[in-house]
Design a protein around this motif. Structure first.
Motif, PDB file in Angstrom:
ATOM      1  N   MET A  10      13.913 -26.529  -4.035  1.00  0.00           N
ATOM      2  CA  MET A  10      15.509 -26.745  -4.310  1.00  0.00           C
ATOM      3  C   MET A  10      15.676 -27.768  -3.333  1.00  0.00           C
ATOM      4  N   SER A  45      18.945 -17.185  -6.851  1.00  0.00           N
ATOM      5  CA  SER A  45      19.088 -18.511  -6.710  1.00  0.00           C
ATOM      6  C   SER A  45      19.611 -18.975  -5.359  1.00  0.00           C
ATOM      7  N   GLU A  78      13.192 -22.123  -2.121  1.00  0.00           N
ATOM      8  CA  GLU A  78      13.973 -22.966  -1.190  1.00  0.00           C
ATOM      9  C   GLU A  78      13.470 -24.393  -0.888  1.00  0.00           C
ATOM     10  N   SER A 116      14.139 -19.400 -13.324  1.00  0.00           N
ATOM     11  CA  SER A 116      14.365 -18.080 -12.769  1.00  0.00           C
ATOM     12  C   SER A 116      13.370 -18.162 -11.310  1.00  0.00           C
ATOM     13  N   VAL A 127      20.522 -21.921  -4.765  1.00  0.00           N
ATOM     14  CA  VAL A 127      21.183 -23.257  -5.006  1.00  0.00           C
ATOM     15  C   VAL A 127      22.525 -23.387  -4.296  1.00  0.00           C
ATOM     16  N   ASN A 130      19.689 -26.341 -14.545  1.00  0.00           N
ATOM     17  CA  ASN A 130      18.149 -26.202 -14.857  1.00  0.00           C
ATOM     18  C   ASN A 130      18.087 -25.351 -16.155  1.00  0.00           C
ATOM     19  N   ARG A 165      22.226 -20.215 -13.205  1.00  0.00           N
ATOM     20  CA  ARG A 165      22.233 -18.846 -12.949  1.00  0.00           C
ATOM     21  C   ARG A 165      21.370 -17.987 -13.511  1.00  0.00           C
ATOM     22  N   THR A 166      20.055 -18.514 -13.677  1.00  0.00           N
ATOM     23  CA  THR A 166      19.067 -17.565 -14.695  1.00  0.00           C
ATOM     24  C   THR A 166      18.466 -16.551 -13.769  1.00  0.00           C
ATOM     25  N   THR A 167      18.981 -16.500 -12.465  1.00  0.00           N
ATOM     26  CA  THR A 167      18.537 -15.302 -11.470  1.00  0.00           C
ATOM     27  C   THR A 167      19.299 -14.961 -10.378  1.00  0.00           C
ATOM     28  N   THR A 191      14.476 -22.166  -9.098  1.00  0.00           N
ATOM     29  CA  THR A 191      15.833 -22.068  -8.386  1.00  0.00           C
ATOM     30  C   THR A 191      15.733 -21.061  -7.292  1.00  0.00           C
ATOM     31  N   ALA A 192      14.808 -20.079  -7.087  1.00  0.00           N
ATOM     32  CA  ALA A 192      14.774 -19.237  -6.174  1.00  0.00           C
ATOM     33  C   ALA A 192      13.731 -19.783  -5.067  1.00  0.00           C
ATOM     34  N   ASP A 208      24.212 -24.675 -11.176  1.00  0.00           N
ATOM     35  CA  ASP A 208      23.052 -23.745 -11.377  1.00  0.00           C
ATOM     36  C   ASP A 208      23.301 -22.868 -12.450  1.00  0.00           C
TER      37      ASP A 208
END
Length: 407
Positions: free
Chosen positions: A299, A322, A296, A290, A324, A286, A317-319, A293-294, A315
């Motif tokens: 995703m 997440s 559901e 943020s 994922v 991604n 992992r910007t948040t 990916t949060a 992922d």
């Protein structure tokens, strides 16, 4: 004479070209910049006639047509044979031949051409590259490219000095271990480094010249998306679609974004278009996201489509919110999670080096780790180059992302 042959697609064969370049066909510790951009055809004749297009490419690169095909062996009569020689000696003939071969193949690939066979030849200070290509329903083409250099010993006898990416273990299955004997040594810690934000700015070739298996994440629908995807694959690198998803701060992720309020049909349509603009992608990660990916529902749609296509997801992992890992685990999709961003905006070379050391330490604790850096940050390339010896000193192996994703 050194020969590289066998039925191969364009990208597999071009990997060998870049491999020879990275393995020490010169004396510099870091391979020089190599470009393989698709040429711009300048006339109607070039557009209609493949040989005219190739001739235009080679002439612009400083080659002249010669009457004899040189070291090419006899081939079937339905082949057109053409020999070209660099007009002037160059310090690094391998660099010139790699560039010319890449642009030549790229020009014919636009017309559905494919590379059937290639071989390096040479002696003394002369180096040659022979390419056998074919166009659908047309005659085949044999090209002999030669260039002279200034080295005193044979260019083809130098030993490789750079470590190349290792093919996935699935390509080399190991036989069962015998019931008795010495214990198997522990597997070294592994790191995969992903280069994000590729596609808008120039300079990917500088990162590809590093003798490490960077995984290249390319943004969709950008100025150089397709060309850089092909260039990265030709250099033997894994390619990801760097998929734009919505951010919590409302910042625009750019072309190709998928939004959280879209219906499934529109999500699938956009994802298909984004993948088509990054040909050969083996996975997705991604860009921003943020918010995306949060979510559901979103995703589950995206990851479900990727599973259908046999792709994996990283992922970024910007948040911390997440979903994922949980969703991917539930649907059985191979995934990985970013362990560290290596080059925050404004970071100095020293700061990036410090973060790379933290990534090495993380890999030694966990056995593996993923780090993400960016193609458009000013000090990233220099920091990566200076840190390569520290990976080896720490006993950490650099691998493509695909080798550790899903473990």
């Amino acid at each position: 004479m050194k020969r590289l042959s066998g039925e191969a697609r364009v990208l597999a064969a071009l990997y060998l070209v870049f491999a020879l370049l990275l393995c020490g066909l010169g004396s510099d510790p870091v391979a020089p910049v190599v470009t393989a951009s698709t040429p711009t055809l300048r006339s109607d004749e070039e557009r209609e006639n493949p040989l005219a297009a190739v001739a235009a490419v080679l002439e612009r690169l400083g080659f002249s047509r010669i009457p004899q095909p040189g070291p090419l062996r006899p081939r079937p009569i339905n082949y057109t044979v053409a020999a070209w020689e660099a007009r002037k000696p160059v310090a690094r003939p391998a660099v010139l031949l790699v560039r010319a071969g890449g642009e030549l193949v790229s020009s014919l690939a636009e017309r559905g051409g494919r590379l059937l066979r290639m071989e390096w030849v040479g002696s003394g200070t002369r180096l040659g590259l022979n390419l056998e290509l074919a166009l659908p329903g047309e005659r085949g083409f044999l090209f002999s490219l030669t260039a002279a250099g200034g080295e005193k010993e044979s260019l083809l006898r130098k030993r490789p000095t750079a470590q190349l990416p290792v093919p996935p273990p699935s390509l080399h299955p190991r036989p069962p271990s015998p019931p008795t004997g010495p214990p198997t040594p522990p597997r070294p810690a592994r790191v995969a480094i992903v280069l994000d934000d590729v596609g808008e700015t120039m300079g990917l070739e500088k990162f590809l010249a590093l003798p490490i298996p960077l995984t290249i994440a390319i943004m969709p629908k950008r100025r150089h998306s397709e060309a850089y995807a092909r260039m990265a694959r030709a250099a033997g690198r894994e390619v990801l679609l760097h998929l734009p998803l919505e951010a919590q701060n409302g910042q625009d992720p750019g072309p190709g974004v998928i939004r959280t309020d879209w219906p499934p049909e529109r999500v699938r349509e956009e994802l298909e278009e984004d993948l088509a603009s990054v040909p050969g992608a083996v996975g997705v990660n991604n860009h921003m996201g943020s918010l995306g990916t949060a979510d559901e529902t979103l995703m589950r749609m995206i990851l479900g489509i990727l599973k259908e296509k046999g792709l994996f997801f990283l992922d970024s992992r910007t948040t911390a919110g997440s979903v994922v890992p949980r969703v991917a685990g539930e649907i059985g999709l191979r995934y990985a999670v970013n362990g560290k961003f290596l080059d925050p905006e404004g970071a100095s070379i020293e700061r990036i080096q410090e973060l790379i050391r933290e990534l090495i330490a993380l890999a030694k604790r966990k056995g593996k780790a993923v780090g993400i850096c960016h193609a458009n940050r000013p000090h990233t390339l220099a920091a990566l180059r200076t840190m390569l010896p520290e990976f080896a000193a720490a006993g950490v192996e650099l691998v493509p992302l695909g080798q550790i994703v899903g473990e």
